[in-house]
Design an enzyme around this catalytic site. Structure first.
Site, PDB file in Angstrom:
ATOM      1  N   CYS A   1      56.629 -20.815  36.601  1.00  0.00           N
ATOM      2  CA  CYS A   1      56.507 -20.115  35.478  1.00  0.00           C
ATOM      3  C   CYS A   1      57.438 -20.815  34.182  1.00  0.00           C
ATOM      4  CB  CYS A   1      57.455 -19.131  36.499  1.00  0.00           C
ATOM      5  SG  CYS A   1      57.088 -17.903  37.100  1.00  0.00           S
TER       6      CYS A   1
ATOM      7  N   ARG B   1      53.305 -22.605  31.032  1.00  0.00           N
ATOM      8  CA  ARG B   1      53.383 -22.143  32.580  1.00  0.00           C
ATOM      9  C   ARG B   1      53.268 -20.875  33.441  1.00  0.00           C
ATOM     10  NH1 ARG B   1      56.853 -26.600  33.102  1.00  0.00           N
ATOM     11  NH2 ARG B   1      57.998 -25.694  34.991  1.00  0.00           N
TER      12      ARG B   1
ATOM     13  N   TRP C   1      54.123 -16.503  36.422  1.00  0.00           N
ATOM     14  CA  TRP C   1      52.901 -16.719  37.014  1.00  0.00           C
ATOM     15  C   TRP C   1      53.493 -16.118  38.534  1.00  0.00           C
ATOM     16  CZ3 TRP C   1      50.575 -18.483  41.448  1.00  0.00           C
ATOM     17  CH2 TRP C   1      49.575 -18.681  40.841  1.00  0.00           C
TER      18      TRP C   1
ATOM     19  N   ASN D   1      62.225 -19.498  38.075  1.00  0.00           N
ATOM     20  CA  ASN D   1      61.585 -20.573  38.071  1.00  0.00           C
ATOM     21  C   ASN D   1      61.677 -20.919  39.606  1.00  0.00           C
ATOM     22  OD1 ASN D   1      58.818 -22.228  38.361  1.00  0.00           O
ATOM     23  ND2 ASN D   1      60.027 -23.077  36.897  1.00  0.00           N
ATOM     24  N   GLY D   2      60.675 -20.778  40.437  1.00  0.00           N
ATOM     25  CA  GLY D   2      60.385 -21.793  41.828  1.00  0.00           C
ATOM     26  C   GLY D   2      60.542 -20.276  43.353  1.00  0.00           C
TER      27      GLY D   2
ATOM     28  N   GLU E   1      35.171 -34.853  37.451  1.00  0.00           N
ATOM     29  CA  GLU E   1      36.549 -34.256  36.476  1.00  0.00           C
ATOM     30  C   GLU E   1      35.534 -33.437  35.591  1.00  0.00           C
ATOM     31  OE1 GLU E   1      39.933 -33.366  34.112  1.00  0.00           O
ATOM     32  OE2 GLU E   1      39.387 -33.680  36.302  1.00  0.00           O
TER      33      GLU E   1
ATOM     34  N   LYS F   1      36.590 -29.251  35.029  1.00  0.00           N
ATOM     35  CA  LYS F   1      36.685 -28.251  33.606  1.00  0.00           C
ATOM     36  C   LYS F   1      36.221 -27.159  33.654  1.00  0.00           C
ATOM     37  CE  LYS F   1      40.402 -30.571  32.591  1.00  0.00           C
ATOM     38  NZ  LYS F   1      40.336 -31.902  33.757  1.00  0.00           N
TER      39      LYS F   1
ATOM     40  N   GLU G   1      37.689 -24.494  35.754  1.00  0.00           N
ATOM     41  CA  GLU G   1      38.978 -24.561  35.153  1.00  0.00           C
ATOM     42  C   GLU G   1      38.415 -23.167  34.082  1.00  0.00           C
ATOM     43  OE1 GLU G   1      42.201 -27.307  35.721  1.00  0.00           O
ATOM     44  OE2 GLU G   1      40.547 -27.933  34.918  1.00  0.00           O
TER      45      GLU G   1
ATOM     46  N   HIS H   1      21.580 -35.228  49.912  1.00  0.00           N
ATOM     47  CA  HIS H   1      21.651 -35.408  51.103  1.00  0.00           C
ATOM     48  C   HIS H   1      22.256 -33.798  50.889  1.00  0.00           C
ATOM     49  CE1 HIS H   1      21.190 -39.216  52.496  1.00  0.00           C
ATOM     50  NE2 HIS H   1      22.195 -39.363  51.108  1.00  0.00           N
TER      51      HIS H   1
ATOM     52  N   LYS I   1      49.410 -24.399  34.167  1.00  0.00           N
ATOM     53  CA  LYS I   1      49.945 -25.362  33.681  1.00  0.00           C
ATOM     54  C   LYS I   1      50.715 -27.286  34.840  1.00  0.00           C
ATOM     55  CE  LYS I   1      49.366 -29.183  30.865  1.00  0.00           C
ATOM     56  NZ  LYS I   1      48.033 -29.838  30.745  1.00  0.00           N
TER      57      LYS I   1
END
Length: 626
Positions: A14, A39, A86, A112-113, A499, A503, A506, A522, A621
């Site tokens: 948050c 955030r 969030w 926040n938390g 990576e 991307k 996401e 395999h 983020k």
């Protein structure tokens, strides 16, 4: 349970912002929320103190939805706190949005938390007659503070400190009492909190971006500290546990306003992709002295012997930082001949790892606040290991908890999908590995100097690559409707494949997987058909012939091949459906180039699919998830 134990289940997602002073608070708070929206962006709210009353506006959705909700209503007042969320406890809704008020309506709090023992506290408060309207742990905390106030007939400052000593969890909070309207109380354990100090005014935020245009003077609260911003008595800082008074350390911020604006780009992510020539240059500026044949890293200087004599290096990180760590593994083992293990920070602490005083732990985090990584640091420190941090945010928790380290100097990264932070992290790891190889005498002076000159040229080569974005955009248009994608790479470019796949997942919500090219046969080869795009990272410097063989295996099964190749590669042009060229460079430096077109492909595909590039669904983020 101590601070770091509380971190184990933290979710830093948050954004909080507050103001107390002489300006109108509402415009400052709304602008601040927009800058912190990366955030968390499933709901937002604001509380304003005006004419002895608190006007509270909350709305599910983005900050723009909150603005619409507050339109035409009383937005007056020079004191206010605000929040963008969030969701952790309770689904996104108007009711669960912050700020939350106490039963009396006197106290208002943003948070926040996570408060881990909220259920036990809530049950006790219900028995004492408190009523709850939301599903959040935050409403429990604000009523706990009010309960302490009522029972002990004490000030908001004392009540907050007593209440926080009863909770288990991680938090950054700001709380306001309308009966004492000259003061806001804040505190932090685990979650970041910074205070902007102006003339007869104070700003509160999760990071410094909301108040950059008003003041460059900032106080970063340490874990376990609370701060009281009082228009009558000034700024005071105390410890939560012992009430010990601390002298606030005022930092002068170096970032500027332009760095957190889009600067004419459609999205922050695109801006940050295009900033990489500058961010890499800023990362090695003053450290990489190619003309003198030197690397000078202040963070490494005092601990060079520790690195030189290390039994092994353990690299810990999450997400993109973990991928940077994988590149680091190749660099340290190849160049400096030091054994390396790369660990997900979230798993590292749970498997009872063997750590000794002969180990060096490199902790990588863009934000410097990742709770899993912080917990890994704590565990490793207790075992006697030397901790070296790589992060992007000055004053962050990882920067303070490590023995030494290096800032990446990438500048603020607002887009949720990390781009410039990755290449900046790889740049730092490259300089570390090269310097250790040099110190150990494992690389000739000529080769060492050659690598330095080549690393110095990387920003110009990226700038050149960015000029051919139109071709990448065209390729993106061909594959934007794919449902699955495969990314293949070998050696230094296997982490780049991981990576690249991350991307795409996401921001475009297309399922993608990264694999070592040799592992394709395999298992993943069973998925390849005429509908499967396969992105292959195949620069000339590396295991090129082997990769070509792997590409032939894909082609034999009608897979659609998009290859990232070195300029002038005619062999791969004859095999692949599309090729994207990158400039030639040393094998160890190829990840800094090959990752760029994959970032652009993901970006353009997401835009063409109508996705919210900067704020992808379900993500924020700075994230740790238990």
């Amino acid at each position: 349970m101590g601070i770091f134990a509380a971190l184990l289940k933290q979710i830093i997602m948050c954004g909080i912002v507050g103001y107390i002073g002489h300006r109108e608070a509402y415009p400052i708070l709304i602008k601040g929320l927009k800058r912190l929206e990366y955030r968390g962006y499933d709901s937002a709210g604001v509380a304003l103190y005006c004419n002895e009353e608190i006007n509270l506006y909350k709305k599910k959705g983005k900050v723009i939805d909150l603005e619409n909700e507050a339109n035409g209503k009383n937005q007056g007042g020079t004191i206010g706190i605000a929040h963008t969320r969030w969701a952790t406890h309770g689904e996104p809704s108007d009711v669960n949005s912050h700020p939350h008020s106490s039963n009396s309506g006197n106290l208002t709090l943003i948070h926040n938390g996570i408060i881990e023992n909220y259920a036990t506290i809530k049950a006790a408060l219900i028995n004492r007659g408190f009523k709850f309207h939301s599903e959040t742990d935050t409403e429990v905390l604000v009523n706990l503070i009010e309960d302490v106030q009522n029972q002990q007939q004490c000030s908001l400052i004392r009540a907050t400190r007593i209440a926080l000593n009863q909770v288990v969890g991680a938090y950054a909070i700001a709380v306001f009492d309308k009966n004492h309207p000259s003061m806001v109380v804040t505190a932090r354990v685990g979650s970041p909190l910074v205070i902007g100090v102006g003339k007869d005014e104070y700003f509160i935020a999760s990071d410094a971006t909301p108040f950059l245009e008003y003041t460059k003077s900032a106080v970063y609260l340490e874990d376990g500290e609370m701060a009281i911003m009082d228009l009558d008595y000034g700024l005071r800082v105390k410890t939560i546990a012992t009430n010990k008074v601390k002298d606030p350390y005022v930092t002068q911020l170096q970032m500027d306003l332009a760095s957190i604006e889009k600067g004419g780009y459609e999205h922050f992510m695109l801006k940050e992709i295009y900033e990489q020539p500058k961010s890499i240059t800023d990362t090695f500026r003053g450290r990489l002295l190619a003309d003198q044949g030197l690397i000078k890293m202040g963070g490494l200087f005092e601990y060079t012997e520790k690195f030189m004599k290390a039994n092994r290096i353990i690299i810990v990180g999450c997400g993109t930082s973990w991928h940077a760590g994988l590149v680091g593994e190749y660099l340290f083992e190849d160049l400096a001949r030091i054994p390396v293990e790369v660990e997900y920070a979230s798993e590292f602490r749970y498997r009872n790892p063997v750590i000794t005083s002969d180990d060096v732990v490199i902790a990588i985090s863009q934000s410097g606040e990742t709770a899993d990584t912080l917990a890994a640091i704590k565990m490793a420190k207790e075992a006697g290991a030397t901790i070296f941090g790589i992060c992007n945010v000055v004053g962050s928790s990882i920067a303070r908890e490590t023995h030494a380290g290096a800032y990446t100097h990438a500048g603020p990264e607002i887009g949720v999908a990390s781009t410039k932070a990755f290449t900046a992290q790889v740049t730092v790891l490259t300089m570390l590995a090269l310097e250790l190889a040099n110190q150990k005498g494992l690389i000739s002076k000529s080769k060492y100097h050659e690598h330095l000159v080549e690393l110095e040229s990387i920003p110009a080569k990226i700038a050149k690559m960015l000029e051919s974005d139109a071709k990448v955009k065209y390729i993106a248009s061909i594959f934007k409707d794919a449902t699955n994608c495969l990314y293949l790479g070998r050696g230094y470019n296997f982490p780049v494949a991981l990576e690249g796949a991350l991307k795409l997942k996401e921001i475009s919500y297309i399922h993608a997987e990264g694999y070592p090219a040799a592992e394709m046969k395999h298992g993943p080869i069973a998925l390849i058909d005429s509908e499967m795009p396969v992105f292959v990272i195949a620069p000339k410097n590396g295991q090129y012939e082997k990769v070509v063989s792997n590409v032939q295996e894909v082609k034999a099964r009608s897979g659609r091949i998009i290859a990232i190749v070195t300029e002038g590669d005619e062999t791969m042009k004859d095999i692949a459906e599309f090729t994207i060229e990158v400039p030639d460079t040393h094998e160890a430096l190829t990840p800094l180039l090959t990752t760029i077109p994959l970032q652009l492909l993901s970006y353009h595909i997401a835009v063409m699919r109508g996705c919210n590039v900067d704020q992808p669904r379900n993500l924020a983020k700075s994230v740790t998830v238990e």
